[in-house]
Structures are given as structure tokens and as C-alpha cells.
Design a protein around this motif. Sequence first.
Motif, mmCIF file in Angstrom:
data_model
loop_
_atom_site.group_PDB
_atom_site.id
_atom_site.type_symbol
_atom_site.label_atom_id
_atom_site.label_comp_id
_atom_site.label_asym_id
_atom_site.label_seq_id
_atom_site.Cartn_x
_atom_site.Cartn_y
_atom_site.Cartn_z
ATOM 1 N N LEU A 113 0.827 -1.209 0.000
ATOM 2 C CA LEU A 113 0.000 0.000 0.000
ATOM 3 C C LEU A 113 0.863 1.262 0.000
ATOM 4 O O LEU A 113 0.628 2.189 -0.783
ATOM 5 N N ILE A 114 1.889 1.287 0.837
ATOM 6 C CA ILE A 114 2.785 2.442 0.879
ATOM 7 C C ILE A 114 3.492 2.622 -0.455
ATOM 8 O O ILE A 114 3.588 3.733 -0.988
ATOM 9 N N ARG A 115 3.953 1.523 -1.045
ATOM 10 C CA ARG A 115 4.668 1.618 -2.316
ATOM 11 C C ARG A 115 3.731 2.008 -3.457
ATOM 12 O O ARG A 115 4.149 2.709 -4.379
ATOM 13 N N VAL A 116 2.477 1.586 -3.390
ATOM 14 C CA VAL A 116 1.514 1.999 -4.422
ATOM 15 C C VAL A 116 1.261 3.502 -4.328
ATOM 16 O O VAL A 116 1.221 4.202 -5.342
ATOM 17 N N VAL A 117 1.110 4.000 -3.118
ATOM 18 C CA VAL A 117 0.910 5.442 -2.931
ATOM 19 C C VAL A 117 2.134 6.201 -3.455
ATOM 20 O O VAL A 117 2.002 7.213 -4.151
ATOM 21 N N LEU A 118 3.332 5.704 -3.136
ATOM 22 C CA LEU A 118 4.543 6.332 -3.666
ATOM 23 C C LEU A 118 4.578 6.286 -5.184
ATOM 24 O O LEU A 118 4.959 7.262 -5.839
ATOM 25 N N SER A 119 4.171 5.160 -5.747
ATOM 26 C CA SER A 119 4.168 5.024 -7.205
ATOM 27 C C SER A 119 3.215 6.027 -7.844
ATOM 28 O O SER A 119 3.553 6.658 -8.851
ATOM 29 N N PHE A 120 2.021 6.173 -7.267
ATOM 30 C CA PHE A 120 1.080 7.150 -7.803
ATOM 31 C C PHE A 120 1.634 8.565 -7.681
ATOM 32 O O PHE A 120 1.528 9.368 -8.608
ATOM 33 N N ALA A 121 2.230 8.881 -6.537
ATOM 34 C CA ALA A 121 2.791 10.221 -6.349
ATOM 35 C C ALA A 121 3.916 10.476 -7.347
ATOM 36 O O ALA A 121 3.997 11.566 -7.929
ATOM 37 N N LEU A 122 4.763 9.487 -7.569
ATOM 38 C CA LEU A 122 5.845 9.652 -8.541
ATOM 39 C C LEU A 122 5.299 9.784 -9.959
ATOM 40 O O LEU A 122 5.814 10.558 -10.761
ATOM 41 N N GLU A 123 4.261 9.037 -10.270
ATOM 42 C CA GLU A 123 3.661 9.127 -11.605
ATOM 43 C C GLU A 123 3.107 10.521 -11.844
ATOM 44 O O GLU A 123 3.254 11.086 -12.928
ATOM 45 N N VAL A 124 2.488 11.104 -10.821
ATOM 46 C CA VAL A 124 1.968 12.464 -10.946
ATOM 47 C C VAL A 124 3.126 13.439 -11.132
ATOM 48 O O VAL A 124 3.046 14.363 -11.949
ATOM 49 N N GLU A 125 4.220 13.235 -10.412
ATOM 50 C CA GLU A 125 5.394 14.094 -10.568
ATOM 51 C C GLU A 125 5.984 13.993 -11.972
ATOM 52 O O GLU A 125 6.398 14.983 -12.552
ATOM 53 N N ILE A 126 6.023 12.774 -12.508
ATOM 54 C CA ILE A 126 6.634 12.555 -13.815
ATOM 55 C C ILE A 126 5.767 13.118 -14.936
ATOM 56 O O ILE A 126 6.230 13.863 -15.793
ATOM 57 N N SER A 127 4.492 12.749 -14.928
ATOM 58 C CA SER A 127 3.637 13.104 -16.061
ATOM 59 C C SER A 127 2.811 14.369 -15.828
ATOM 60 O O SER A 127 2.291 14.952 -16.774
ATOM 61 N N GLY A 128 2.646 14.768 -14.577
ATOM 62 C CA GLY A 128 1.857 15.962 -14.290
ATOM 63 C C GLY A 128 0.361 15.701 -14.229
ATOM 64 O O GLY A 128 -0.420 16.630 -14.108
ATOM 65 N N ALA A 129 -0.036 14.428 -14.293
ATOM 66 C CA ALA A 129 -1.455 14.088 -14.233
ATOM 67 C C ALA A 129 -1.601 12.703 -13.605
ATOM 68 O O ALA A 129 -0.662 11.910 -13.593
ATOM 69 N N TRP A 130 -2.795 12.432 -13.085
ATOM 70 C CA TRP A 130 -3.061 11.097 -12.565
ATOM 71 C C TRP A 130 -3.046 10.099 -13.723
ATOM 72 O O TRP A 130 -3.351 10.475 -14.857
#
Length: 121
Positions: free
Chosen positions: A89-106
Motif C-alpha cells: 500500500l505504501i509503495r503503491v501510494v509512492l508510485s502514484f505520487a511519482l507518476e503524478v510528478e513525472i507526467s503531471g497528471a493522474w
Amino acid sequence: MDFESLFADVARVIEGTGVVIMAIGLATVLIRYLYDVVRKGTSSYQQLRVNLGRVILLGLEILIVGDIIRTIIVDTSLQNVLILGLIVLIRVVLSFALEVEISGAWPWQQRRSEPAPPDAA
């Protein structure tokens, strides 16, 4: 060597691979950034963040695989499964946060390619 110890070693190798990928990826991304600054005179901090985020995402995915193997095959207990669930769960949240940082969108808000115009008959 029994089945459990074999897969405990496999899980350690997979987790080590994830850590090595992140360490080598970090070094590569930083060297590339410094090269751009020194040789080209440009510094793309945004590109540095994107590349570093990609490296972290890849490393996290590999670490999750190691955790799953360890929990399912080696240390099967309710407590370990709950700990694995929390880690994932923690790593999924981190992955989503990083994806938003990388692409600028969910991830579900990614741009879709324009549909092809209908054929005019």
C-alpha cells in the motif's frame, strides 16, 4: 537446501536487484544531468526529476516482487501478510505520487490520442 531457503535466497536476490537498479540509476541520472550542465550549458531540473522518478518506480516494482515472494512462500503467516499489505500500500501510494510528478497528471487522466476522423464515403 530446502524449498523455503531456496526461495528466501531468490527473494533476497530480487530485492538486491531492485536496490542495485536504483543505485545505478541514480548515478546514471546524476552523471547525465551534470554532463548536460557542463557540456551543453543547460540544466533541466525537470528532466532530472522525471528520470529519477522513473528509476525509483522501477526499483519499487522489483522490491514489491521480492516482498511478495518472501511473504507467500517463505514466511507465510497472517502477521507477515498484513505487513506485506501495508508495504505494498505504501509503495503503491509512492508510485502514484511519482507518476503524478513525472507526467503531471493522474494515470487515469492521461491524454488519449485523437480518434481518427470518420471515413467520408
